[in-house]
Design an enzyme around this catalytic site. Sequence first.
Site, mmCIF file in Angstrom:
data_model
loop_
_atom_site.group_PDB
_atom_site.id
_atom_site.type_symbol
_atom_site.label_atom_id
_atom_site.label_comp_id
_atom_site.label_asym_id
_atom_site.label_seq_id
_atom_site.Cartn_x
_atom_site.Cartn_y
_atom_site.Cartn_z
ATOM 1 N N CYS A 275 1.205 3.805 2.984
ATOM 2 C CA CYS A 275 2.197 4.307 3.932
ATOM 3 C C CYS A 275 1.954 3.726 5.333
ATOM 4 O O CYS A 275 2.175 2.547 5.551
ATOM 5 C CB CYS A 275 2.232 5.830 3.933
ATOM 6 S SG CYS A 275 3.778 6.487 4.643
ATOM 7 N N HIS B 150 2.973 7.138 -1.543
ATOM 8 C CA HIS B 150 1.673 7.819 -1.556
ATOM 9 C C HIS B 150 1.162 8.002 -2.988
ATOM 10 O O HIS B 150 1.309 9.079 -3.581
ATOM 11 C CB HIS B 150 1.781 9.182 -0.866
ATOM 12 C CG HIS B 150 1.827 9.110 0.618
ATOM 13 N ND1 HIS B 150 0.692 9.151 1.409
ATOM 14 C CD2 HIS B 150 2.870 8.979 1.473
ATOM 15 C CE1 HIS B 150 1.039 9.058 2.679
ATOM 16 N NE2 HIS B 150 2.357 8.965 2.746
ATOM 17 N N GLU C 283 -1.827 8.439 -3.947
ATOM 18 C CA GLU C 283 -2.919 9.426 -4.010
ATOM 19 C C GLU C 283 -2.411 10.818 -4.346
ATOM 20 O O GLU C 283 -3.185 11.676 -4.796
ATOM 21 C CB GLU C 283 -3.703 9.436 -2.688
ATOM 22 C CG GLU C 283 -3.081 10.207 -1.534
ATOM 23 C CD GLU C 283 -1.941 9.511 -0.842
ATOM 24 O OE1 GLU C 283 -1.376 10.091 0.108
ATOM 25 O OE2 GLU C 283 -1.615 8.361 -1.240
#
Length: 219
Positions: free
Chosen positions: A103, A196, A198
């Site tokens: 990001c 994202h 994660e």
Amino acid sequence: MSVKIGLVVRTHEGRYVVNPDYVEALRKAGADPVILLPESRQGLSIRIRQLDGILIPGGWDIDPNCYNEKLNGSVGMDDVIDALDIDLIQLAHAQNLPIFGICRGLQAINVALGGSLYQDIASMVQKAHDHSSGKHTVRFDPKSKLAALLPQEITVNSFHHQAIKRLAPLLTCAAISDDKIIEAIEGESIMAVQWHPERMIDEEVQFALFKFFTEMCIK
């Protein structure tokens, strides 16, 4: 011997913070996260010699002064964090140390290597989707390294209002959304995504990015 990956801090209410999602994802991929704090450029240069790679995470906007533009929609800037990201990216690139940007991390890599940003997609990119929340698809360039790792088209989350405008000369576009926003980039020992992963490590397609980066960092 563990793979040591530097994880860059962010600030929140006067404190240095680290999102545990990044820690979990790196550990699951077999890496050992090492927290990187602001310090002098010389100090960072010495510190990263002990690392195998660097992860530049998400966060607030980069000051447009960093890419020679006036303020026009950027919010939440932090000069200390901007300097930390940009110094680390330039130093790591000079040392051929693998870098993974997520990001804001993608945006920071582009800025650090000479690119620029749309400060606000909604007001600057005609017919753009709302990238600030929700999900959308991205399509990979068949010639990219990531295309060999992931399906040609995947669905990703989206939590950003800025995006790459001018791509840095040393980088290539690896994926775009259907409204032509750059969603992934690559370079020598560099990969970065605008979404994202994660937050989605239970999905094999997303976790594959962390596994691939960890493999990049094995010397």
